[in-house]
Design an enzyme around this catalytic site. Structure first.
Site, PDB file in Angstrom:
ATOM      1  N   ARG A   1      12.794   5.119  12.284  1.00  0.00           N
ATOM      2  CA  ARG A   1      11.492   5.767  12.166  1.00  0.00           C
ATOM      3  C   ARG A   1      10.628   5.475  13.383  1.00  0.00           C
ATOM      4  NH1 ARG A   1       9.094   4.866   6.693  1.00  0.00           N
ATOM      5  NH2 ARG A   1       7.878   6.679   7.326  1.00  0.00           N
TER       6      ARG A   1
ATOM      7  N   ARG B   1       7.026   1.015  13.359  1.00  0.00           N
ATOM      8  CA  ARG B   1       7.599   0.555  12.090  1.00  0.00           C
ATOM      9  C   ARG B   1       8.803  -0.367  12.300  1.00  0.00           C
ATOM     10  NH1 ARG B   1       5.287   3.590   7.979  1.00  0.00           N
ATOM     11  NH2 ARG B   1       4.522   5.627   8.622  1.00  0.00           N
TER      12      ARG B   1
ATOM     13  N   ASP C   1       1.142 -15.295   6.800  1.00  0.00           N
ATOM     14  CA  ASP C   1       0.738 -16.685   6.611  1.00  0.00           C
ATOM     15  C   ASP C   1       0.883 -17.118   5.156  1.00  0.00           C
ATOM     16  OD1 ASP C   1       0.230 -16.921   9.305  1.00  0.00           O
ATOM     17  OD2 ASP C   1      -1.953 -16.810   9.101  1.00  0.00           O
TER      18      ASP C   1
ATOM     19  N   ALA D   1       3.300  -0.744   4.732  1.00  0.00           N
ATOM     20  CA  ALA D   1       2.655  -0.700   6.054  1.00  0.00           C
ATOM     21  C   ALA D   1       2.123  -2.058   6.495  1.00  0.00           C
ATOM     22  CB  ALA D   1       1.524   0.322   6.039  1.00  0.00           C
TER      23      ALA D   1
ATOM     24  N   ASN E   1       7.878  -5.689  -1.021  1.00  0.00           N
ATOM     25  CA  ASN E   1       7.862  -4.533  -0.143  1.00  0.00           C
ATOM     26  C   ASN E   1       6.429  -4.441   0.379  1.00  0.00           C
ATOM     27  OD1 ASN E   1       7.790  -2.068   1.129  1.00  0.00           O
ATOM     28  ND2 ASN E   1       8.999  -1.011  -0.433  1.00  0.00           N
TER      29      ASN E   1
ATOM     30  N   HIS F   1      12.584  -2.583   2.034  1.00  0.00           N
ATOM     31  CA  HIS F   1      11.991  -1.319   2.467  1.00  0.00           C
ATOM     32  C   HIS F   1      12.926  -0.213   2.004  1.00  0.00           C
ATOM     33  CE1 HIS F   1       8.882  -3.165   4.951  1.00  0.00           C
ATOM     34  NE2 HIS F   1       9.813  -4.067   5.251  1.00  0.00           N
ATOM     35  N   LEU F   2      12.369   0.823   1.424  1.00  0.00           N
ATOM     36  CA  LEU F   2      13.183   1.926   0.916  1.00  0.00           C
ATOM     37  C   LEU F   2      13.907   2.655   2.040  1.00  0.00           C
ATOM     38  CD1 LEU F   2      10.610   3.305  -1.665  1.00  0.00           C
ATOM     39  CD2 LEU F   2      12.663   1.965  -2.159  1.00  0.00           C
ATOM     40  N   SER F   3      13.207   2.860   3.141  1.00  0.00           N
ATOM     41  CA  SER F   3      13.794   3.593   4.264  1.00  0.00           C
ATOM     42  C   SER F   3      14.314   2.612   5.314  1.00  0.00           C
ATOM     43  CB  SER F   3      12.755   4.514   4.903  1.00  0.00           C
ATOM     44  OG  SER F   3      11.729   3.753   5.525  1.00  0.00           O
TER      45      SER F   3
ATOM     46  N   GLU G   1      12.488  -9.395   1.593  1.00  0.00           N
ATOM     47  CA  GLU G   1      11.674  -8.249   1.977  1.00  0.00           C
ATOM     48  C   GLU G   1      12.514  -6.993   1.857  1.00  0.00           C
ATOM     49  OE1 GLU G   1       9.240  -6.601   5.859  1.00  0.00           O
ATOM     50  OE2 GLU G   1       9.247  -8.756   5.453  1.00  0.00           O
TER      51      GLU G   1
ATOM     52  N   HIS H   1       3.931  -4.423   9.124  1.00  0.00           N
ATOM     53  CA  HIS H   1       3.787  -4.251  10.572  1.00  0.00           C
ATOM     54  C   HIS H   1       2.488  -4.821  11.112  1.00  0.00           C
ATOM     55  CE1 HIS H   1       6.936  -1.455   9.556  1.00  0.00           C
ATOM     56  NE2 HIS H   1       6.082  -0.722   8.869  1.00  0.00           N
TER      57      HIS H   1
ATOM     58  N   TYR I   1      11.216   8.756   1.334  1.00  0.00           N
ATOM     59  CA  TYR I   1      11.194   7.724   0.297  1.00  0.00           C
ATOM     60  C   TYR I   1      11.889   8.115  -1.002  1.00  0.00           C
ATOM     61  CZ  TYR I   1       7.684   5.804   3.422  1.00  0.00           C
ATOM     62  OH  TYR I   1       7.033   5.305   4.520  1.00  0.00           O
TER      63      TYR I   1
ATOM     64  N   ARG J   1       4.763  11.192  -2.090  1.00  0.00           N
ATOM     65  CA  ARG J   1       4.517  10.930  -0.671  1.00  0.00           C
ATOM     66  C   ARG J   1       5.833  10.964   0.101  1.00  0.00           C
ATOM     67  NH1 ARG J   1       4.184   5.489   2.163  1.00  0.00           N
ATOM     68  NH2 ARG J   1       3.481   6.076   4.235  1.00  0.00           N
TER      69      ARG J   1
ATOM     70  N   PRO K   1       0.793  -1.224   0.000  1.00  0.00           N
ATOM     71  CA  PRO K   1       0.000   0.000   0.000  1.00  0.00           C
ATOM     72  C   PRO K   1       0.829   1.279   0.000  1.00  0.00           C
ATOM     73  CG  PRO K   1      -0.025  -1.017   2.169  1.00  0.00           C
ATOM     74  CD  PRO K   1       0.639  -1.986   1.243  1.00  0.00           C
ATOM     75  N   ASN K   2       0.288   2.232  -0.729  1.00  0.00           N
ATOM     76  CA  ASN K   2       0.804   3.592  -0.848  1.00  0.00           C
ATOM     77  C   ASN K   2       2.085   3.707  -1.660  1.00  0.00           C
ATOM     78  OD1 ASN K   2      -1.296   4.852   0.683  1.00  0.00           O
ATOM     79  ND2 ASN K   2      -0.375   3.918   2.491  1.00  0.00           N
TER      80      ASN K   2
END
Length: 147
Positions: free
Chosen positions: A112, A116, A92, A82, A79, A105-107, A103, A85, A24, A19, A11-12
């Site tokens: 943070r 997170r 599952d 959100a 990725n 994550h950009l940041s 996995e 978390h 990011y 954003r 998402p996002n």
């Protein structure tokens, strides 16, 4: 033989570039896909197929992960954003896979918000790459190509 990788974005991530660019970066998801494809061609001289997917909907991501059970993908780069978390459902689904799960994550989530820093989905991940910006996707793929 072409090596195949599925890349799932949560998402996002469709809002990348607009954003929170201070977190990011200014690249949108299409820019990241283009960068990853171009760099991979420069660094790897064998055929590699990358299939990119993005959804804001948890159930759609679960369905896409489950599709990998009947596929010839070598690994999943995900990725979960959100959902990393909060989503037991994605965790599952990831646990059912018999391929590596990388996995990204950009940041650097450890710098943070406290919430997170806990990642449910990481419990099913083979490798976690974060804080590398757009390079996380490329490095995740290369981690599986170079063995």
């Amino acid at each position: 033989m072409t090596r195949k990788f599925m890349i799932i974005n949560g998402p996002n991530l469709n809002l990348l570039g607009t954003r929170e660019p201070e977190v990011y970066g200014s690249d949108n998801l299409s820019d990241i896909e283009k960068y990853t494809n171009e760099q991979l061609k420069l660094l790897w001289n064998e055929p590699v197929e990358l299939d990119w997917y993005q959804s804001n909907i948890e159930g759609e991501i679960v369905n896409k992960v489950q599709e990998l059970l009947k596929s010839d993908y070598e690994a999943l780069i995900i990725n979960p954003a959100a959902y990393s978390h909060t989503s037991v459902a994605i965790l599952d689904a990831l646990k059912t896979l018999n391929i590596p799960v990388i996995e990204v994550h950009l940041s650097n989530t450890h710098l943070r918000d406290a919430f997170r820093q806990q990642k449910l989905t990481a419990k099913s991940s083979t490798i976690i790459m974060e804080g590398l910006g757009k390079r996380a996707y490329l490095l995740g793929i290369l981690s599986q190509l170079i063995k």
